[in-house]
Enzyme design. Structure first.
Site, PDB file in Angstrom:
ATOM      1  N   ASP A  23       0.862  -1.184   0.000  1.00  0.00           N
ATOM      2  CA  ASP A  23       0.000   0.000   0.000  1.00  0.00           C
ATOM      3  C   ASP A  23       0.895   1.231   0.000  1.00  0.00           C
ATOM      4  OD1 ASP A  23       0.829   0.411   2.697  1.00  0.00           O
ATOM      5  OD2 ASP A  23      -0.936  -0.640   3.447  1.00  0.00           O
ATOM      6  N   LYS A  46      -4.257   0.292  -2.735  1.00  0.00           N
ATOM      7  CA  LYS A  46      -5.387  -0.472  -2.215  1.00  0.00           C
ATOM      8  C   LYS A  46      -6.513   0.453  -1.777  1.00  0.00           C
ATOM      9  CE  LYS A  46      -4.210  -0.598   2.679  1.00  0.00           C
ATOM     10  NZ  LYS A  46      -3.768  -1.349   3.823  1.00  0.00           N
TER      11      LYS A  46
END
Length: 165
Positions: A23, A46
């Site tokens: 992420d 994400k």
């Protein structure tokens, strides 16, 4: 803890492995690890829907036909790792993945979730105690913490401690 984790994973990775930030919050950590290991890097973007519900929406970087090391600050529910692995495998990563995280509290649902994934190894520090998972290698950070306390006690800076390989 990056030097500790990097040393632990370095013998487990093939030369063509790609370091992946699962992420955007893990990008700096993954960049540091990729630089120390002299490896290429990729990043997953994400969307988080809840504490345990995550979806990977984009991958920046090439992982096709290459092994992957996912680097994150913490594995709690395993949702981020699961989502990242989904997109990595969809984009052709070798289905034999390694994960390294600074903290690994692994709540009960995480163990089930991670067992279902094509993981080779998971490396975490002992910052939260040893997690109960058969694939987890726990990397002790007691020497690192002792060195930091010693430096602080003697009025020495911590800067070079952060730069150790």
């Amino acid at each position: 803890t990056v030097p500790v984790l990097t040393e632990a994973v370095s013998t487990q990775l093939s030369p063509d492995a790609v370091v992946v930030a699962p992420d955007l919050g893990a990008v700096k950590l993954a960049e540091n690890v990729a630089k120390r290991l002299s490896r290429a890097m990729a990043t997953v973007r994400k969307a988080r829907f809840s504490g345990s519900s995550v979806r990977a929406v984009e991958l920046v970087g090439d992982v096709a036909d290459r092994p992957v090391l996912i680097v994150d600050d913490m594995i709690s529910t395993g949702a981020t790792i699961e989502a990242a692995m989904g997109i990595l495998l969809d984009r052709g990563a070798v289905p034999d993945l390694t994960v390294a995280a600074v903290h690994g509290p692994l709540v009960p649902r995480a163990t089930e979730r991670l067992r279902a994934l094509p993981l080779r190894r998971i490396f975490v520090t002992d910052s939260t105690g040893p997690p109960a998972h058969p694939l987890v290698d726990v990397c002790p950070i007691d020497a690192l913490l002792a060195d930091a306390v010693r430096r602080l006690h003697h009025g020495r800076q911590l800067d070079d401690l952060l730069l150790q390989v």
